[in-house]
Design a protein around this motif. Structure first.
Motif, PDB file in Angstrom:
ATOM      1  N   THR A 139       0.819  -1.224   0.000  1.00  5.79           N
ATOM      2  CA  THR A 139       0.000   0.000   0.000  1.00  5.79           C
ATOM      3  C   THR A 139       0.850   1.268   0.000  1.00  5.79           C
ATOM      4  O   THR A 139       0.516   2.256  -0.670  1.00  5.79           O
ATOM      5  CB  THR A 139      -0.945   0.007   1.216  1.00  5.79           C
ATOM      6  N   GLU A 140       1.944   1.257   0.746  1.00 14.83           N
ATOM      7  CA  GLU A 140       2.772   2.456   0.877  1.00 14.83           C
ATOM      8  C   GLU A 140       3.651   2.718  -0.346  1.00 14.83           C
ATOM      9  O   GLU A 140       4.151   3.831  -0.520  1.00 14.83           O
ATOM     10  CB  GLU A 140       3.656   2.343   2.124  1.00 14.83           C
ATOM     11  N   SER A 143       0.600   2.817  -5.835  1.00 18.13           N
ATOM     12  CA  SER A 143      -0.639   3.609  -5.861  1.00 18.13           C
ATOM     13  C   SER A 143      -1.847   2.739  -6.181  1.00 18.13           C
ATOM     14  O   SER A 143      -2.952   2.996  -5.687  1.00 18.13           O
ATOM     15  CB  SER A 143      -0.517   4.735  -6.891  1.00 18.13           C
ATOM     16  N   GLN A 144      -1.639   1.703  -6.998  1.00 21.50           N
ATOM     17  CA  GLN A 144      -2.748   0.813  -7.341  1.00 21.50           C
ATOM     18  C   GLN A 144      -3.257   0.074  -6.106  1.00 21.50           C
ATOM     19  O   GLN A 144      -4.467  -0.081  -5.917  1.00 21.50           O
ATOM     20  CB  GLN A 144      -2.308  -0.183  -8.413  1.00 21.50           C
ATOM     21  N   SER A 145      -2.334  -0.374  -5.253  1.00 23.01           N
ATOM     22  CA  SER A 145      -2.723  -1.048  -4.010  1.00 23.01           C
ATOM     23  C   SER A 145      -3.446  -0.087  -3.072  1.00 23.01           C
ATOM     24  O   SER A 145      -4.444  -0.444  -2.438  1.00 23.01           O
ATOM     25  CB  SER A 145      -1.487  -1.619  -3.313  1.00 23.01           C
ATOM     26  N   LYS A 146      -2.948   1.129  -3.003  1.00 26.51           N
ATOM     27  CA  LYS A 146      -3.576   2.141  -2.146  1.00 26.51           C
ATOM     28  C   LYS A 146      -4.995   2.441  -2.600  1.00 26.51           C
ATOM     29  O   LYS A 146      -5.919   2.553  -1.777  1.00 26.51           O
ATOM     30  CB  LYS A 146      -2.738   3.421  -2.156  1.00 26.51           C
ATOM     31  N   GLN A 147      -5.203   2.552  -3.912  1.00 29.28           N
ATOM     32  CA  GLN A 147      -6.532   2.830  -4.446  1.00 29.28           C
ATOM     33  C   GLN A 147      -7.475   1.657  -4.204  1.00 29.28           C
ATOM     34  O   GLN A 147      -8.631   1.837  -3.847  1.00 29.28           O
ATOM     35  CB  GLN A 147      -6.432   3.121  -5.948  1.00 29.28           C
ATOM     36  N   LYS A 150      -8.648   1.628  -0.661  1.00 27.33           N
ATOM     37  CA  LYS A 150      -9.677   2.642  -0.441  1.00 27.33           C
ATOM     38  C   LYS A 150     -11.049   2.120  -0.833  1.00 27.33           C
ATOM     39  O   LYS A 150     -12.048   2.352  -0.138  1.00 27.33           O
ATOM     40  CB  LYS A 150      -9.354   3.919  -1.230  1.00 27.33           C
TER      41      LYS A 150
END
Length: 241
Positions: A139-140, A143-147, A150
């Motif tokens: 996630t950190e 960006s794909q994992s972070k999105q 979410k």
């Protein structure tokens, strides 16, 4: 032309383009035509939202309650599954756990409830525990994992499949605890696992973390202990017939 102006204004208002010649009826009043147009817009908007929910859910191939062999798997009844389809448990952020050996129908029923929830307008996210671990660990830096995370946190229902099939590290166990704690009493969770509760400390590697995770999962939870032989093994198909 008036039609070009109308279509341009529809685009500016972010409405859906429609075929006016097919939509409006001869002899209808202007107000009736407006009502027909707005009704069609609501239908198209609903379809668009449903398609978006389906894409974000990342569901496996569709399974239904009607397809499930309740005669083979007698640990659970069709009546119980249909009662769950009123989804009051999602409204109250209750959880469901399907526990049992491989191939007894855990993922089938979890998936079937997921599709029913999507059809009822709920946001659903489906992933295996292995997928979740990769997601949380990246996630950190991705960006794909972070999105994706979410989207999961905004879901009404999160389905975590194949819990216990692979051991997890201490770091992963802590990440799982944080994830479950974030969803606790806000988002419903469906868990499928081939391990009984007494075995969870073994694959999570930490008895304290295990207790904390299970405490949050079973606090408000319907637990189905599914037993019996594996359906796929019993109904295997031979190459030679």
């Amino acid at each position: 032309m008036i039609l070009d102006t109308v279509n341009r204004q529809i685009s500016e208002l972010r409405l859906e383009q429609v075929d006016f010649s097919a939509l409006f009826k001869d002899g209808a009043t202007p107000l009736e035509n407006i009502l027909q147009f707005l009704t069609e817009q609501l239908r198209l908007k609903g379809n668009k939202a449903a398609n978006m929910r389906m894409r974000r859910a990342n569901m496996p191939p569709c399974k239904t309650i009607e397809e499930f062999d309740f005669g083979f798997q007698r640990s659970i009844t069709k009546k119980q599954m249909l009662r769950l389809c009123d989804f009051t448990w999602i409204e109250n952020a209750y959880n469901i756990m399907f526990l049992g050996p491989p191939s007894v129908g855990k993922t089938h029923l979890a998936t079937a409830l997921g599709y029913r929830a999507l059809a009822s307008g709920y946001a659903v996210s489906f992933l295996t525990l292995d997928d979740l671990m990769r997601l949380l660990k990246t996630t950190e830096i991705a960006s794909q994992s972070k999105q994706r995370l979410k989207v999961i946190y905004k879901s009404n229902l999160v389905i975590i499949d194949e819990v216990g099939f692979l051991p997890v590290s201490k770091l992963e166990a802590n990440l799982l605890f944080s994830f479950i704690s974030t969803l606790h009493e806000k988002v419903s969770i469906i868990i499928t696992s081939n391990k009984g509760f007494s075995e969870w400390a073994g694959f999570l590697g930490d008895e304290v973390i295990t207790t904390a995770i299970l405490d949050r999962l079973v606090y408000r939870c319907e637990i189905f202990n599914m037993v019996g032989d594996g359906y796929r093994l019993k109904n295997r198909k031979s190459i030679l017939g």
